[in-house]
Design an enzyme around this catalytic site. Sequence first.
Site, PDB file in Angstrom:
ATOM      1  N   SER A   1      36.930  32.067  32.036  1.00 61.16           N
ATOM      2  CA  SER A   1      36.353  32.320  29.951  1.00 61.16           C
ATOM      3  C   SER A   1      37.750  31.291  29.326  1.00 61.16           C
ATOM      4  O   SER A   1      38.407  30.729  29.566  1.00 61.16           O
ATOM      5  CB  SER A   1      36.685  33.689  29.783  1.00 61.16           C
TER       6      SER A   1
ATOM      7  N   TYR B   1      40.010  42.153  29.593  1.00 57.80           N
ATOM      8  CA  TYR B   1      39.388  41.758  30.296  1.00 57.80           C
ATOM      9  C   TYR B   1      40.267  40.055  29.614  1.00 57.80           C
ATOM     10  O   TYR B   1      40.280  39.096  30.852  1.00 57.80           O
ATOM     11  CB  TYR B   1      38.309  41.198  28.802  1.00 57.80           C
TER      12      TYR B   1
END
Length: 257
Positions: A148, A161
Amino acid sequence: MNTPPSPFDLTGKIALVTGSSRGIGFTLAQGLAKMGATVVLNGRDPATVATAAETLRAEGARVATAVFDVTDEAAIASAVAQIEAVTGPIDILVNNAGIQRRAPLTEVEEAVWREVLDTNLTGAFLVARTVAKGMIARRAGKIINICSLMSEVGRETTGPYTAAKGGLRMLTRAMTVEWARHNLQANGIGPGYFVTDLTKPLVANPEFNMWVCGRTPAGRWGQPEELVGAVVFLASSASDFVNGQILYVDGGMLAAL
């Protein structure tokens, strides 16, 4: 004159894509199938996985399914053994399964923290370790971890996250250090902001949409199909000397202040 085969041709390859019953994972599996791979769809819900498989088969894809939770090591071992016994040796692994739980770090519950890290980071480790054993024995394999933008940068309320995806970036490099000698290539893809069913509420939020478009040099959100080229490249022989890299597909966001 005979035309040489394309280095991006995946005919005869078997690709396991975790978290592929919907969303970006489904699109990645679809893209690999269009390049000739047999794809193994994965998810935790049998009905959702079955529906996704029917959709791809209707498009002419070669599809198998494997229902398991990426945090369950015993289930992973059983599923991988079944795939390799029935469908064939896994040539390509795409670690895509992941979740997001938003909360400030001072308020996030420990159980939520562990859930996010277990799914996004430990799950990738468990699946990759299991699949890699067969790849090492065969001296061939491609592992693609879906990282990501938050493997590099943080944003408020995304602490668990960000920690998991940052860890996945370094896990990718650890895989390379240990497994490259066995002719395995471990790389990652770092998506920016993409339009999916999960992000549609954010796209519809005028303030957030303006922030994404203003912060991204391309001036827009990405479409899931725009990740397919990256996954095909990293799954194919075109990337045989690419190892330990994270390919960011973000419209230029990381390049800009």
